[in-house]
Design an enzyme around this catalytic site. Structure first.
Site, short mmCIF file in Angstrom:
data_model
loop_
_atom_site.label_atom_id
_atom_site.label_comp_id
_atom_site.label_asym_id
_atom_site.label_seq_id
_atom_site.Cartn_x
_atom_site.Cartn_y
_atom_site.Cartn_z
N GLY A 22 9.71 -3.08 -1.38
CA GLY A 22 9.69 -1.65 -1.11
C GLY A 22 10.85 -1.13 -0.28
N ASP A 37 5.38 -14.34 10.02
CA ASP A 37 4.34 -13.33 10.17
C ASP A 37 4.61 -12.60 11.49
OD1 ASP A 37 2.09 -11.80 10.67
OD2 ASP A 37 0.67 -13.36 10.09
N ASP A 68 10.45 -11.19 6.63
CA ASP A 68 9.20 -10.83 5.95
C ASP A 68 8.27 -12.05 5.98
OD1 ASP A 68 8.74 -8.31 3.65
OD2 ASP A 68 7.24 -9.90 3.81
N TYR A 122 -4.18 3.27 10.70
CA TYR A 122 -2.80 3.49 10.26
C TYR A 122 -2.22 4.71 10.97
CZ TYR A 122 1.10 4.05 6.95
OH TYR A 122 2.35 4.17 6.37
N1 LIG Z 1 4.98 3.52 0.61
C1 LIG Z 1 4.71 4.65 1.24
O1 LIG Z 1 4.26 5.63 0.61
C2 LIG Z 1 4.95 4.77 2.71
C3 LIG Z 1 4.83 6.02 3.31
C4 LIG Z 1 5.04 6.15 4.67
C5 LIG Z 1 5.37 5.05 5.43
N2 LIG Z 1 5.47 3.83 4.83
C6 LIG Z 1 5.83 2.69 5.69
O2 LIG Z 1 6.94 2.03 5.14
C7 LIG Z 1 6.97 0.69 5.64
C8 LIG Z 1 7.29 -0.24 4.50
O3 LIG Z 1 6.22 -0.21 3.57
P1 LIG Z 1 6.45 -0.20 2.00
O4 LIG Z 1 5.85 1.05 1.50
O5 LIG Z 1 7.84 -0.55 1.65
O6 LIG Z 1 5.42 -1.35 1.59
P2 LIG Z 1 5.62 -2.79 0.93
O7 LIG Z 1 4.27 -3.39 0.92
O8 LIG Z 1 6.36 -2.68 -0.35
O9 LIG Z 1 6.54 -3.54 1.98
C9 LIG Z 1 6.05 -3.94 3.23
C10 LIG Z 1 6.59 -5.33 3.53
O10 LIG Z 1 6.16 -5.67 4.85
C11 LIG Z 1 5.80 -7.03 4.82
N3 LIG Z 1 4.83 -7.33 5.87
C12 LIG Z 1 3.60 -6.78 6.04
N4 LIG Z 1 2.97 -7.37 7.05
C13 LIG Z 1 3.83 -8.30 7.55
C14 LIG Z 1 3.74 -9.25 8.59
N5 LIG Z 1 2.64 -9.40 9.33
N6 LIG Z 1 4.80 -10.04 8.83
C15 LIG Z 1 5.92 -9.93 8.08
N7 LIG Z 1 6.05 -9.08 7.07
C16 LIG Z 1 5.00 -8.27 6.80
C17 LIG Z 1 5.17 -7.25 3.45
O11 LIG Z 1 5.16 -8.63 3.08
C18 LIG Z 1 6.06 -6.39 2.57
O12 LIG Z 1 7.13 -7.13 2.02
C19 LIG Z 1 5.63 0.47 6.32
O13 LIG Z 1 5.80 0.57 7.72
C20 LIG Z 1 4.79 1.62 5.81
O14 LIG Z 1 3.77 1.97 6.71
C21 LIG Z 1 5.27 3.67 3.49
#
Ligand SMILES: NC(=O)c1ccc[n+]([C@@H]2O[C@H](COP(=O)([O-])OP(=O)(O)OC[C@H]3O[C@@H](n4cnc5c(N)ncnc54)[C@H](O)[C@@H]3O)[C@@H](O)[C@H]2O)c1
Length: 246
Positions: A17, A57, A37, A149
């Site tokens: 993402g 983690d 990650d 969240y």
């Molecule tokens: N997708 C949306 O609509 C959206 C909107 C607002 C904010 N966000 C924020 O964007 C950020 C990225 O999320 P995304 O949407 O790209 O999701 P995603 O799931 O595609 O990516 C998140 C990544 O974080 C990693 N991760 C999660 N927990 C972890 C841990 N304990 N240790 C190491 N790595 C960990 C996951 O393995 C994953 O690769 C997050 O903080 C999320 O809250 C996303």
């Protein structure tokens, strides 16, 4: 010359993402990137010399120290911290058990705090730094079923402003980004389970599409660049205007 040529960046959540988009954009603009990650984060493109990855983690107590040490060992510096990894668990208040709450706070907030703390000294010594934390539009508005969240993302705003006020005199800026709905590993499974959600996400803002990771990566790049040196303690919504309607 890339816009962050020669800089060294840590990007968390880089396997998927937004984080994958940020890692790829930072590399393309000349930075070296440590991709962090819990899942394997393969090198985007072929330039292995400026890329390293660490599978960890972020909820582990020693994660921040391991990450900072690895970045120094591999690249000899830390200039940019893209504190992006996060989890999003939809639960009503009364269904939010302690473990769900604790994990949201541990990953979405505490891990960010620990990485700010672990990298500050290196940035101070260099007299230059960029800390960019991923919040959410939920840092400003609540949303049903997202108590943990939303609380964690509100706290990211407070954390970032506190970091900004302490580190500003050292040439270090700290800002947070508020993405709207982005097509990533968080939202794609929700859309797969309920395809009508795509329309909901596409019309959350006024631009009439949900964001792609590249939209958010562009904001990260700007805040990481020299052009953003006078912007600190700020929350930048990259939401296609969603907050206008909430
Ligand atoms: N997708 C949306 O609509 C959206 C909107 C607002 C904010 N966000 C924020 O964007 C950020 C990225 O999320 P995304 O949407 O790209 O999701 P995603 O799931 O595609 O990516 C998140 C990544 O974080 C990693 N991760 C999660 N927990 C972890 C841990 N304990 N240790 C190491 N790595 C960990 C996951 O393995 C994953 O690769 C997050 O903080 C999320 O809250 C996303």
């Amino acid at each position: 010359m890339g816009r962050i040529e020669g800089k060294v960046a840590i990007v968390t959540g880089a396997a998927s993402g937004i984080g994958a988009g940020v890692a790829s954009r930072f590399l393309a603009e000349g930075a070296s990137v440590l991709a962090v990650d819990r899942a394997p984060a393969p090198a985007p493109g072929t330039d292995g010399a400026r890329f390293d990855s660490l599978q960890v983690d972020l909820a582990q107590p020693d994660a921040a120290a391991r990450i900072a040490n690895r970045c120094i060992e591999r690249f000899g510096a830390i200039d940019i911290l893209a504190n992006n990894a996060g989890i999003c668990d939809y639960r009503l208040l009364e269904d939010t058990d302690d473990a769900t709450w604790d994990r949201a706070i541990a990953i979405n907030l505490t891990a960010m705090f620990k990485l700010c703390r672990a990298t500050a000294a290196v940035m101070k010594a260099r007299g230059w730094g960029r800390i960019i934390n991923t919040a959410s539009i939920m840092a400003e508005r609540p949303y049903p079923s997202l108590t943990a969240y939303t609380a964690s993302k509100h706290a990211v705003a407070g954390l970032t402003k506190s970091v900004a006020i302490e580190l500003g005199a050292h040439g270090i800026t700290a800002n947070y980004i508020l993405p709207g709905a982005v097509l990533t590993g968080i939202t794609a499974p929700l859309i797969a389970a309920d395809p009508t959600l795509r329309e909901t996400y596409d019309t959350m803002g006024v631009v009439n599409r949900m964001a792609m990771p590249e939209d958010i990566a562009n904001a990260f790049l700007f805040l990481a660049s020299d052009e953003a040196s006078f912007i600190t303690g700020h929350g930048l919504a990259v939401d296609g205007g969603a907050l206008l309607k909430m």
